[in-house]
Design an enzyme around this catalytic site. Structure first.
Site, PDB file in Angstrom:
ATOM      1  N   ALA A 247       0.824  -1.220   0.000  1.00  0.00           N
ATOM      2  CA  ALA A 247       0.000   0.000   0.000  1.00  0.00           C
ATOM      3  C   ALA A 247       0.863   1.278   0.000  1.00  0.00           C
ATOM      4  O   ALA A 247       1.938   1.280   0.594  1.00  0.00           O
ATOM      5  CB  ALA A 247      -0.893  -0.012   1.243  1.00  0.00           C
TER       6      ALA A 247
ATOM      7  N   LYS B 145      16.021  -0.951   4.737  1.00  0.00           N
ATOM      8  CA  LYS B 145      15.961   0.412   5.261  1.00  0.00           C
ATOM      9  C   LYS B 145      17.160   0.570   6.195  1.00  0.00           C
ATOM     10  O   LYS B 145      17.327  -0.241   7.133  1.00  0.00           O
ATOM     11  CB  LYS B 145      14.654   0.646   6.030  1.00  0.00           C
ATOM     12  CG  LYS B 145      13.404   0.157   5.298  1.00  0.00           C
ATOM     13  CD  LYS B 145      13.031   1.026   4.104  1.00  0.00           C
ATOM     14  CE  LYS B 145      11.802   0.458   3.411  1.00  0.00           C
ATOM     15  NZ  LYS B 145      11.487   1.084   2.128  1.00  0.00           N
TER      16      LYS B 145
ATOM     17  N   GLY C 122       0.361   1.333  -3.334  1.00  0.00           N
ATOM     18  CA  GLY C 122       0.298   0.603  -4.606  1.00  0.00           C
ATOM     19  C   GLY C 122       1.269   1.018  -5.689  1.00  0.00           C
ATOM     20  O   GLY C 122       1.139   0.581  -6.832  1.00  0.00           O
TER      21      GLY C 122
HETATM   22  C1  SAM Z   1       7.078   2.275   2.170  1.00  0.00           C
HETATM   23  S1  SAM Z   1       5.456   1.682   2.296  1.00  0.00           S
HETATM   24  C2  SAM Z   1       5.253   0.821   0.785  1.00  0.00           C
HETATM   25  C3  SAM Z   1       4.988   1.693  -0.372  1.00  0.00           C
HETATM   26  C4  SAM Z   1       4.633   0.898  -1.612  1.00  0.00           C
HETATM   27  N1  SAM Z   1       5.746   0.068  -2.046  1.00  0.00           N
HETATM   28  C5  SAM Z   1       4.235   1.794  -2.762  1.00  0.00           C
HETATM   29  O1  SAM Z   1       4.945   1.822  -3.748  1.00  0.00           O
HETATM   30  O2  SAM Z   1       3.184   2.451  -2.673  1.00  0.00           O
HETATM   31  C6  SAM Z   1       5.603   0.378   3.436  1.00  0.00           C
HETATM   32  C7  SAM Z   1       4.346  -0.421   3.602  1.00  0.00           C
HETATM   33  O3  SAM Z   1       4.699  -1.602   4.318  1.00  0.00           O
HETATM   34  C8  SAM Z   1       3.587  -1.971   5.085  1.00  0.00           C
HETATM   35  N2  SAM Z   1       4.006  -2.941   6.108  1.00  0.00           N
HETATM   36  C9  SAM Z   1       4.908  -2.765   7.107  1.00  0.00           C
HETATM   37  N3  SAM Z   1       5.001  -3.905   7.826  1.00  0.00           N
HETATM   38  C10 SAM Z   1       4.177  -4.796   7.252  1.00  0.00           C
HETATM   39  C11 SAM Z   1       3.861  -6.151   7.513  1.00  0.00           C
HETATM   40  N4  SAM Z   1       4.423  -6.805   8.532  1.00  0.00           N
HETATM   41  N5  SAM Z   1       2.986  -6.769   6.713  1.00  0.00           N
HETATM   42  C12 SAM Z   1       2.406  -6.128   5.672  1.00  0.00           C
HETATM   43  N6  SAM Z   1       2.683  -4.848   5.358  1.00  0.00           N
HETATM   44  C13 SAM Z   1       3.545  -4.195   6.157  1.00  0.00           C
HETATM   45  C14 SAM Z   1       3.041  -0.667   5.621  1.00  0.00           C
HETATM   46  O4  SAM Z   1       1.667  -0.793   5.967  1.00  0.00           O
HETATM   47  C15 SAM Z   1       3.266   0.274   4.454  1.00  0.00           C
HETATM   48  O5  SAM Z   1       2.094   0.410   3.664  1.00  0.00           O
END
Ligand code: SAM
Length: 351
Positions: free
Chosen positions: A215, A300, A217
């Site tokens: 998310a 990260k 997306g």
């Molecule tokens: C940097 S954002 C991703 C952005 C995405 N790649 C985009 O292009 O829009 C990191 C995402 O990792 C999710 N996240 C972190 N830990 C997670 C987990 N254990 N399981 C699923 N999602 C996770 C967060 O909810 C967040 O939406």
């Protein structure tokens, strides 16, 4: 003649360039640290020559570009062209040109931006002078000329080999933000495909993928736009825009560390914000258990010793894959669109 090696990097990552260089080259010399760049002055000129012949910038993680500097000049405020032309005339025979391109560059900082309008005008002027002598725009030439202005009062004159260096001025690939992608993160994955993934391994129409931490997306959007027709987007957060309703995307509100697909997918991509060692263990598990053959993911790295932490994560992957008898290739790079993270492409190799 000066013998210096100039590295461009994201401002704040100069110590990481230094750590990587000490690890990979380990030669005597001293450093001068700028903002968005740093310079290594080797004690022995022979080391400069050897590295010019052997060092491929694309294999490195933190430097955006690596330039072999032969002259460092202080410049007068008015006529900067004359002393530069004189210095170019006086270069060592081996470096006199002709050059494939002439690039006028500056640090990727706010101060650097002020040099950019000067650089365009000055570049056109210098190009014309050098082209008249047959020294510029020579497609077969074995070197590119770089003039790096840390300030408007100083210039470093250096070279790269086009086959061993990065093909964008300032070492920065400029990508256009797609208008309908849900987040700017999409550019990270676009750059990763462009820089890290060989042509033969690119996404092919009809492939499947899992996007962990999907998310809103942006990465899922890239996989769709590259031809994937089945993408599992794993995130507790909401998908946005077209990615919330796209028929090829199945959004699952699950924990990315626990989720595994029912059958193997072609690609695993992962942009979850988590401890790097946990990501290394997770990605290794996917490849060892055969859930995917290849992955793009990032570590990260908000900590100070990023190079050491990256090595620790690469060791975790090596222990797991090598321990399972799997041959693999991994490429890691601090992409232009990355902030405090390093992106990796990992693929199994057929035996
Ligand atoms: C940097 S954002 C991703 C952005 C995405 N790649 C985009 O292009 O829009 C990191 C995402 O990792 C999710 N996240 C972190 N830990 C997670 C987990 N254990 N399981 C699923 N999602 C996770 C967060 O909810 C967040 O939406």
């Amino acid at each position: 003649m000066t013998h210096a090696i100039l590295f461009y990097c994201r401002p704040g990552f100069e110590a990481d360039v230094e750590a990587e260089f000490s690890f990979k080259a380990d030669i005597p010399g001293k450093w001068e640290i700028g903002q968005g760049f740093c310079i290594f002055l080797p004690k022995r000129p022979a080391d400069w020559d050897k590295l010019y012949r052997t060092l491929e910038c694309g294999d490195w993680v933190f430097p955006r570009q690596i330039i072999f500097v032969a002259e460092m000049l202080d410049l007068p405020p008015k006529d900067r062209l004359t002393p530069i032309l004189t210095a170019l005339d006086n270069l060592h025979e081996a470096h006199k040109g002709p050059w494939r391109d002439v690039w006028i560059e500056y640090p990727d900082t706010n101060d650097g931006k002020e040099i950019s309008s000067f650089s365009r005008k000055f570049g056109a002027l210098l190009d014309a002078k050098l082209a008249a002598k047959g020294l510029a725009n020579q497609a077969d030439a074995k070197a590119r000329l770089h003039l790096f202005f840390p300030t408007l009062e100083r210039v470093y004159i250096g070279f790269t080999r086009p086959d061993f260096s990065v093909n964008w001025p300032l070492g920065i690939p400029r990508l256009r933000m797609p208008t309908d992608a849900p987040s700017r993160s999409t550019l990270k994955l676009a750059e990763a495909f462009m820089i890290l993934v060989p042509e033969s391994a690119q996404v092919k129409p009809g492939m499947s993928a899992v996007d962990l931490g999907a998310a809103p997306g942006g990465w899922t959007w890239q996989m769709v736009s590259r031809g994937c027709t089945k993408i599992f987007a794993i995130d507790n957060g909401p998908m946005k825009g077209s990615m919330a309703i796209h028929p090829s995307v199945k959004h699952l509100r699950e924990d990315g560390f626990r989720y595994r697909p029912k059958s193997p997918v072609d690609w695993l991509v992962c942009d979850m914000v988590e401890q790097p060692a946990r990501i290394a263990a997770l990605i290794s598990d996917w490849l060892v258990k055969g859930h995917a053959r290849q992955a793009i993911f990032n570590f990260k790295l908000p900590m100070k010793k990023r190079w050491n932490e990256l090595q620790r994560c690469l060791d975790i992957i090596d222990d797991a894959l090598d321990g399972a008898g799997i041959r693999y290739q991994i490429r890691a790079r601090h992409l232009y669109h990355d902030r405090e993270e390093v992106t990796c492409y990992l693929t199994k190799i057929k035996r």
